[in-house]
Design an enzyme around this catalytic site. Structure first.
Site, short mmCIF file in Angstrom:
data_model
loop_
_atom_site.label_atom_id
_atom_site.label_comp_id
_atom_site.label_asym_id
_atom_site.label_seq_id
_atom_site.Cartn_x
_atom_site.Cartn_y
_atom_site.Cartn_z
N ARG A 153 0.83 -1.22 0.00
CA ARG A 153 0.00 0.00 0.00
C ARG A 153 0.85 1.26 0.00
O ARG A 153 0.56 2.22 -0.72
CB ARG A 153 -0.93 -0.02 1.22
N ARG A 174 7.53 -9.39 -3.50
CA ARG A 174 7.41 -10.85 -3.38
C ARG A 174 6.62 -11.42 -4.56
O ARG A 174 6.95 -12.44 -5.12
CB ARG A 174 6.67 -11.21 -2.10
N ALA A 234 11.41 1.72 5.56
CA ALA A 234 10.73 0.47 5.93
C ALA A 234 11.09 0.06 7.36
O ALA A 234 10.36 0.39 8.32
CB ALA A 234 11.08 -0.61 4.92
N ARG A 235 12.18 -0.66 7.53
CA ARG A 235 12.62 -1.08 8.86
C ARG A 235 14.13 -1.20 8.86
O ARG A 235 14.72 -1.57 7.84
CB ARG A 235 12.06 -2.47 9.21
N GLU A 264 17.96 0.64 16.26
CA GLU A 264 17.52 1.98 16.66
C GLU A 264 16.86 1.94 18.04
O GLU A 264 16.29 0.91 18.42
CB GLU A 264 16.55 2.55 15.61
N HIS A 282 12.95 7.93 12.60
CA HIS A 282 11.74 7.09 12.47
C HIS A 282 10.46 7.94 12.59
O HIS A 282 9.65 7.73 13.50
CB HIS A 282 11.75 5.96 13.52
N ILE A 283 10.34 8.89 11.64
CA ILE A 283 9.20 9.82 11.71
C ILE A 283 8.37 9.82 10.44
O ILE A 283 7.59 10.75 10.20
CB ILE A 283 9.68 11.27 12.00
#
Ligand code: GLV
Length: 329
Positions: A153, A174, A234-235, A264, A282-283
């Site tokens: 999304r 994927r 993302a991460r 983090e 991370h905002i």
């Protein structure tokens, strides 16, 4: 009344809403240690978390716990196998953050491409003496090729914005997205290797799983163009941060934008020594409206999953719906 833990500081009016249904233990302070989280969950029926790790040991020490509602779309902080074994439901907050997060992906990508943060630091340091034709030359965004890894999304929201910049959109995921979405976004599915070779700006928008740990490492960075940028919204863990530092130092890629980090908030200190990287804490979803929507959705999921409110028993965003209706194990 059922008891819940809200593990993090959150909008006080959301706490007031939760108090209409539950006895609320609110940690309005520092992040709880694993020991403290475990202790405070021992007598709780539900919890609202934001990235706090919840695994088998925590669940075993909380025999009444039936639902953990994460105020985030990503839920890699949940050990889903442990949730399923204990019949504990996890919920997340998808969709409400798509547009804010996509906006931020663009902000980071453009800041990296046009050296916004790097040149601002230089200016603030009092180093600007004269206009120079070759000062802070960056990479164009308009008319370039956008490579999106993770076409969910948020990836789609990000790609949709590329039309106004006359960009070619290539993506890797994927699985291929539906042909009508590819057509709407004018996006071409390619292998990861082809994406890394062709993209001028690579943006990572995929969920973190064990399988995609270090999806971008030294080998992948070596395949990118020397003029390319890499943006991670993302991460942490999807990028090998140490390899990224090496690649930036060696000029293997031009610049990077990171909102998320391995370990983090204790990021790799070498990242702070590299000039051509934009670092944010991370905002990506952090607008007032979106963070409020996420907090309220997390509360709604918790209320519904614990059998209260207008949607009792039907939380909108279960991440492991297979446990719905099962007794706690
Ligand atoms: C933020 O990182 C989220 O997953 O919502």
């Amino acid at each position: 009344m059922q008891k819940i833990l809200v593990a993090r500081p959150i909008f006080p009016d959301v706490i007031e809403r939760l108090k209409q249904y539950f006895e609320v233990d609110w940690n309005n302070g520092d992040v709880l240690s694993a020991e403290e989280l475990t202790r405070r969950l021992a007598d709780k029926d539900g919890a609202l978390t934001a990235g706090d790790p919840v695994g088998a040991a925590v669940l075993a020490a909380a025999p009444r716990l039936r639902v953990v509602s994460n105020m985030a779309v990503g839920y890699n902080n949940f050990d889903i196998a442990a949730f399923n074994a204990a019949n504990v439901l996890g919920t997340n907050t998808p969709d409400v953050l798509n547009e804010s997060t996509a906006d931020f992906g663009w902000a980071l990508m453009m800041a990296a491409a046009r050296r916004v943060a790097e040149s601002e630091h230089w200016l603030r340091a009092g180093q600007w003496q004269k206009w120079a034709y070759d000062a802070f030359l960056g990479s164009d965004v308009y008319g370039s090729t956008l490579g999106v890894i993770g076409m969910g999304r948020i990836g789609q929201a990000l790609a949709r914005r590329a039309r106004g910049f006359n960009m070619q959109v290539i993506y890797h995921n994927r699985s291929r997205v539906a042909p009508e979405i590819e057509a709407e976004l004018n996006a071409q599915y390619v292998s990861k290797a082809e994406l890394l070779k062709r993209a001028d700006h690579v943006v990572l928008v995929l969920p973190y799983t064990r399988d995609n740990h270090h999806t971008i490492g030294a080998a992948e960075l070596a395949q990118m163009k020397p003029t390319a940028t890499l943006t991670n919204i993302a991460r942490g863990g999807i990028v090998d941060d140490a390899a990224l530092v090496d690649a930036l130092r060696a000029g293997q890629i031009a610049a990077a934008g990171l909102d998320v980090y391995e370990g983090e908030p204790n990021l790799n200190p070498a990242l702070l020594t590299v000039p051509n990287i934009v670092l944010t804490p991370h905002i990506a979803s952090a607008t007032e409206a979106t963070r409020r929507a996420m907090a309220n959705l997390a509360a709604d999921n918790l209320i519904a999953a614990l059998g209260e409110g207008p949607n009792a028993g039907r939380p909108a965003n279960p991440v492991n719906p297979e446990v719905l209706g099962k007794a706690r194990a």
